[in-house]
Design a protein around this motif. Structure first.
Motif, PDB file in Angstrom:
ATOM      1  N   THR A 179       0.800  -1.218   0.000  1.00 34.77           N
ATOM      2  CA  THR A 179       0.000   0.000   0.000  1.00 34.77           C
ATOM      3  C   THR A 179       0.836   1.274   0.000  1.00 34.77           C
ATOM      4  OG1 THR A 179      -1.994  -0.957   0.906  1.00 34.77           O
ATOM      5  CG2 THR A 179      -1.581   1.332   1.464  1.00 34.77           C
ATOM      6  N   THR A 180       0.365   2.223  -0.788  1.00 37.96           N
ATOM      7  CA  THR A 180       0.913   3.571  -0.805  1.00 37.96           C
ATOM      8  C   THR A 180      -0.241   4.562  -0.649  1.00 37.96           C
ATOM      9  OG1 THR A 180       0.728   3.660  -3.226  1.00 37.96           O
ATOM     10  CG2 THR A 180       2.861   2.984  -2.293  1.00 37.96           C
ATOM     11  N   ALA A 181       0.088   5.776  -0.268  1.00 40.87           N
ATOM     12  CA  ALA A 181      -0.904   6.846  -0.166  1.00 40.87           C
ATOM     13  C   ALA A 181      -0.419   8.035  -0.994  1.00 40.87           C
ATOM     14  CB  ALA A 181      -1.108   7.255   1.291  1.00 40.87           C
ATOM     15  N   ARG A 182      -1.323   8.931  -1.271  1.00 37.59           N
ATOM     16  CA  ARG A 182      -0.985  10.117  -2.044  1.00 37.59           C
ATOM     17  C   ARG A 182      -1.137  11.362  -1.186  1.00 37.59           C
ATOM     18  NH1 ARG A 182       1.712  10.410  -6.554  1.00 37.59           N
ATOM     19  NH2 ARG A 182       0.386  12.079  -7.357  1.00 37.59           N
ATOM     20  N   PHE A 183      -0.125  12.247  -1.281  1.00 37.82           N
ATOM     21  CA  PHE A 183      -0.173  13.510  -0.548  1.00 37.82           C
ATOM     22  C   PHE A 183       0.648  14.543  -1.296  1.00 37.82           C
ATOM     23  CE2 PHE A 183       1.420  16.527   2.651  1.00 37.82           C
ATOM     24  CZ  PHE A 183       0.201  16.977   3.172  1.00 37.82           C
ATOM     25  N   ALA A 184       0.043  15.693  -1.591  1.00 36.44           N
ATOM     26  CA  ALA A 184       0.729  16.808  -2.236  1.00 36.44           C
ATOM     27  C   ALA A 184       1.432  16.378  -3.526  1.00 36.44           C
ATOM     28  CB  ALA A 184       1.721  17.454  -1.276  1.00 36.44           C
ATOM     29  N   GLY A 185       0.758  15.513  -4.282  1.00 45.59           N
ATOM     30  CA  GLY A 185       1.306  15.071  -5.550  1.00 45.59           C
ATOM     31  C   GLY A 185       2.373  14.007  -5.459  1.00 45.59           C
ATOM     32  N   ARG A 186       2.621  13.506  -4.269  1.00 49.78           N
ATOM     33  CA  ARG A 186       3.658  12.483  -4.065  1.00 49.78           C
ATOM     34  C   ARG A 186       3.034  11.167  -3.636  1.00 49.78           C
ATOM     35  NH1 ARG A 186       8.020  14.409   0.033  1.00 49.78           N
ATOM     36  NH2 ARG A 186       8.967  12.476  -0.729  1.00 49.78           N
ATOM     37  N   THR A 187       3.703  10.081  -3.995  1.00 47.69           N
ATOM     38  CA  THR A 187       3.298   8.755  -3.548  1.00 47.69           C
ATOM     39  C   THR A 187       4.129   8.385  -2.330  1.00 47.69           C
ATOM     40  OG1 THR A 187       2.701   8.070  -5.785  1.00 47.69           O
ATOM     41  CG2 THR A 187       3.106   6.317  -4.181  1.00 47.69           C
ATOM     42  N   LEU A 188       3.452   8.078  -1.234  1.00 46.79           N
ATOM     43  CA  LEU A 188       4.122   7.791   0.033  1.00 46.79           C
ATOM     44  C   LEU A 188       4.014   6.310   0.378  1.00 46.79           C
ATOM     45  CD1 LEU A 188       2.660  10.731   2.165  1.00 46.79           C
ATOM     46  CD2 LEU A 188       4.735  10.730   0.754  1.00 46.79           C
ATOM     47  N   ALA A 189       5.107   5.728   0.837  1.00 46.17           N
ATOM     48  CA  ALA A 189       5.080   4.346   1.318  1.00 46.17           C
ATOM     49  C   ALA A 189       4.225   4.273   2.572  1.00 46.17           C
ATOM     50  CB  ALA A 189       6.492   3.861   1.618  1.00 46.17           C
ATOM     51  N   ALA A 190       3.264   3.356   2.574  1.00 39.60           N
ATOM     52  CA  ALA A 190       2.353   3.231   3.713  1.00 39.60           C
ATOM     53  C   ALA A 190       1.935   1.787   3.927  1.00 39.60           C
ATOM     54  CB  ALA A 190       1.123   4.114   3.495  1.00 39.60           C
ATOM     55  N   GLY A 191       2.783   0.848   3.490  1.00 36.79           N
ATOM     56  CA  GLY A 191       2.402  -0.559   3.511  1.00 36.79           C
ATOM     57  C   GLY A 191       2.789  -1.325   4.750  1.00 36.79           C
ATOM     58  N   GLY A 192       3.328  -0.632   5.757  1.00 35.08           N
ATOM     59  CA  GLY A 192       3.695  -1.341   6.981  1.00 35.08           C
ATOM     60  C   GLY A 192       5.191  -1.371   7.199  1.00 35.08           C
ATOM     61  N   GLY A 193       5.677  -2.456   7.806  1.00 35.07           N
ATOM     62  CA  GLY A 193       7.098  -2.589   8.081  1.00 35.07           C
ATOM     63  C   GLY A 193       7.621  -1.432   8.899  1.00 35.07           C
ATOM     64  N   GLY A 194       8.793  -0.935   8.521  1.00 33.50           N
ATOM     65  CA  GLY A 194       9.406   0.153   9.265  1.00 33.50           C
ATOM     66  C   GLY A 194       8.584   1.420   9.278  1.00 33.50           C
ATOM     67  N   PHE A 195       7.856   1.681   8.190  1.00 31.36           N
ATOM     68  CA  PHE A 195       7.035   2.891   8.146  1.00 31.36           C
ATOM     69  C   PHE A 195       5.941   2.828   9.212  1.00 31.36           C
ATOM     70  CE2 PHE A 195       8.760   2.372   3.870  1.00 31.36           C
ATOM     71  CZ  PHE A 195       9.360   3.616   3.691  1.00 31.36           C
ATOM     72  N   PHE A 196       5.341   1.651   9.379  1.00 32.15           N
ATOM     73  CA  PHE A 196       4.300   1.492  10.389  1.00 32.15           C
ATOM     74  C   PHE A 196       4.893   1.598  11.790  1.00 32.15           C
ATOM     75  CE2 PHE A 196       1.830  -1.321  13.212  1.00 32.15           C
ATOM     76  CZ  PHE A 196       0.591  -0.695  13.134  1.00 32.15           C
ATOM     77  N   ARG A 197       6.060   1.002  11.985  1.00 34.69           N
ATOM     78  CA  ARG A 197       6.677   0.969  13.313  1.00 34.69           C
ATOM     79  C   ARG A 197       7.247   2.323  13.719  1.00 34.69           C
ATOM     80  NH1 ARG A 197      11.901  -0.629  13.909  1.00 34.69           N
ATOM     81  NH2 ARG A 197      11.755  -1.708  11.894  1.00 34.69           N
TER      82      ARG A 197
END
Length: 281
Positions: A179-197
Motif C-alpha cells: 500500500t501507498t498513499a498520495r499527498f501533495a502530488g507524491r506517492t508515500l510508502a504506507a504498507g507497513g514494516g518500518g514505516f508502520f513501526r
C-alpha cells in the motif's frame, strides 16, 4: 472493506539492513528467535480474530516445519518469501527459478498445502528485472506481492501501478503492490514494516482510510516477527541508519498492531488476490 494483512517470516539477522554485516554462513550459529516471535504473532492474531498470510523463507521452514503446521492449522496462508532472502535482482532467470522451486518444495512439504503466492525479499522486483514476473507465471503462481511503487534507498519501482495489475500478458498472475498513499502530488510508502513501526499510528490509519474510502481499494500491509521483539540481539558494526531503522520502536509494535486489527477488517492475501484478479481481468 477487507484489507490484506501479511507477515514476512524471517529472523532478526536475515534482514536486508544487515546483509553486508552478517554473513549467511554464520546464520546457523546465531540465536534463532523466529519461532518464538512468530508464535507471538499467531497469538496476537488469535486474540484479534484475524487471518493473514505468512510469506516465509524456505530457510526458516526447513528448520521449523512444526511452526509451519501451526500457521496453517490456525487458518492462515503460508506463501513463499524465497529461500534465504537474496534479492531477486541478484539472480538471473535460471537462478530465480531454482530459488522459487527450492523454497516452494520446502514450504509445501512442511504444510501439506499448495503454495500459490510469492513476495520478493525487500520488494526486489522492479524495473531492473521485470522478467521475474514471467518466471513466476511459468511456475504457476497465482499472485505476487513483490513491488513497492515508491522511491526508496533499498527498493522501489515508482512507475509501476499502485493497485493490482497483471504483469504478464495472457497470464492470470496478478501483482498486488504494497500500500501507498498520495499527498501533495507524491506517492508515500504506507504498507507497513518500518514505516508502520517508526511513524505515528495515525499516519497508517489515515493512509489505509484514504485507500479504502477515496480509492475504493483494499490495503496490503506487512510486518516481520522480529519487529515485536525488543529483546533481540544488537548487531555491532552495522551502519547507524540501519541500526536506527531496525531497533526503533520495537517495544510499541505489538500494541500498534492490536490497534490496527481493531480499526480495520483483515483477510489473507490469497483471498484478496482472487478478488483483485477478477477486477484486473
Amino acid at each position: 472493506m477487507l484489507n490484506a494483512l501479511s507477515v514476512d517470516v524471517e529472523d532478526w539477522f536475515q534482514v536486508g539492513a544487515f546483509e553486508r554485516t552478517i554473513r549467511r554462513e554464520d546464520w546457523a550459529g546465531l540465536a534463532h528467535r523466529v519461532e518464538g516471535n512468530t508464535d507471538a504473532v499467531l497469538a496476537l492474531f488469535e486474540e484479534a480474530g484475524v487471518k493473514a498470510t505468512f510469506f516465509t523463507l524456505g530457510w526458516v521452514a526447513e528448520r521449523y516445519p512444526a511452526l509451519m503446521r501451526r500457521i496453517v492449522d490456525a487458518g492462515h496462508e503460508v506463501a513463499s518469501h524465497g529461500y534465504d532472502h537474496k534479492r531477486v535482482f541478484t539472480f538471473d532467470g535460471a537462478q530465480f527459478r531454482a530459488d522459487l522451486r527450492r523454497s516452494r518444495a520446502i514450504l509445501e512439504d512442511a504444510t501439506g498445502q499448495a503454495v500459490t503466492g510469492y513476495r520478493a525479499p525487500s520488494f526486489s522486483i522492479d524495473r531492473r528485472n521485470p522478467w521475474a514476473h514471467e518466471v513466476l507465471a511459468e511456475e504457476g503462481y497465482a499472485y505476487s506481492s513483490s513491488v513497492a511503487p515508491v522511491r526508496h534507498d533499498h527498493y522501489g519501482w515508482p512507475e509501476s501501478p499502485r493497485f493490482a495489475w497483471r504483469p504478464v500478458e495472457g497470464s492470470p498472475l496478478v501483482e498486488l503492490p504494497v500500500t501507498t498513499a498520495r499527498f501533495a502530488g507524491r506517492t508515500l510508502a504506507a504498507g507497513g514494516g518500518g514505516f508502520f513501526r517508526l511513524l505515528p499510528y495515525g499516519f497508517s490509519r489515515w493512509a489505509i482510510r484514504q485507500v479504502n474510502q477515496r480509492d475504493g481499494r483494499p490495503a496490503i500491509i506487512y510486518f516481520h516477527p522480529w519487529e515485536i521483539d525488543a529483546e533481540q540481539p544488537r548487531v555491532q558494526g552495522a551502519p547507524l541508519r540501519s541500526r536506527v531503522r531496525h531497533y526503533s520502536n520495537l517495544s510499541v509494535m505489538a500494541a500498534k498492531l492490536r490497534r490496527l486489527t481493531r480499526d480495520f477488517s483483515w483477510t489473507r492475501v490469497d483471498a484478496l488476490a482472487a478478488q483483485e484478479a477478477e477486477r484486473a481481468a
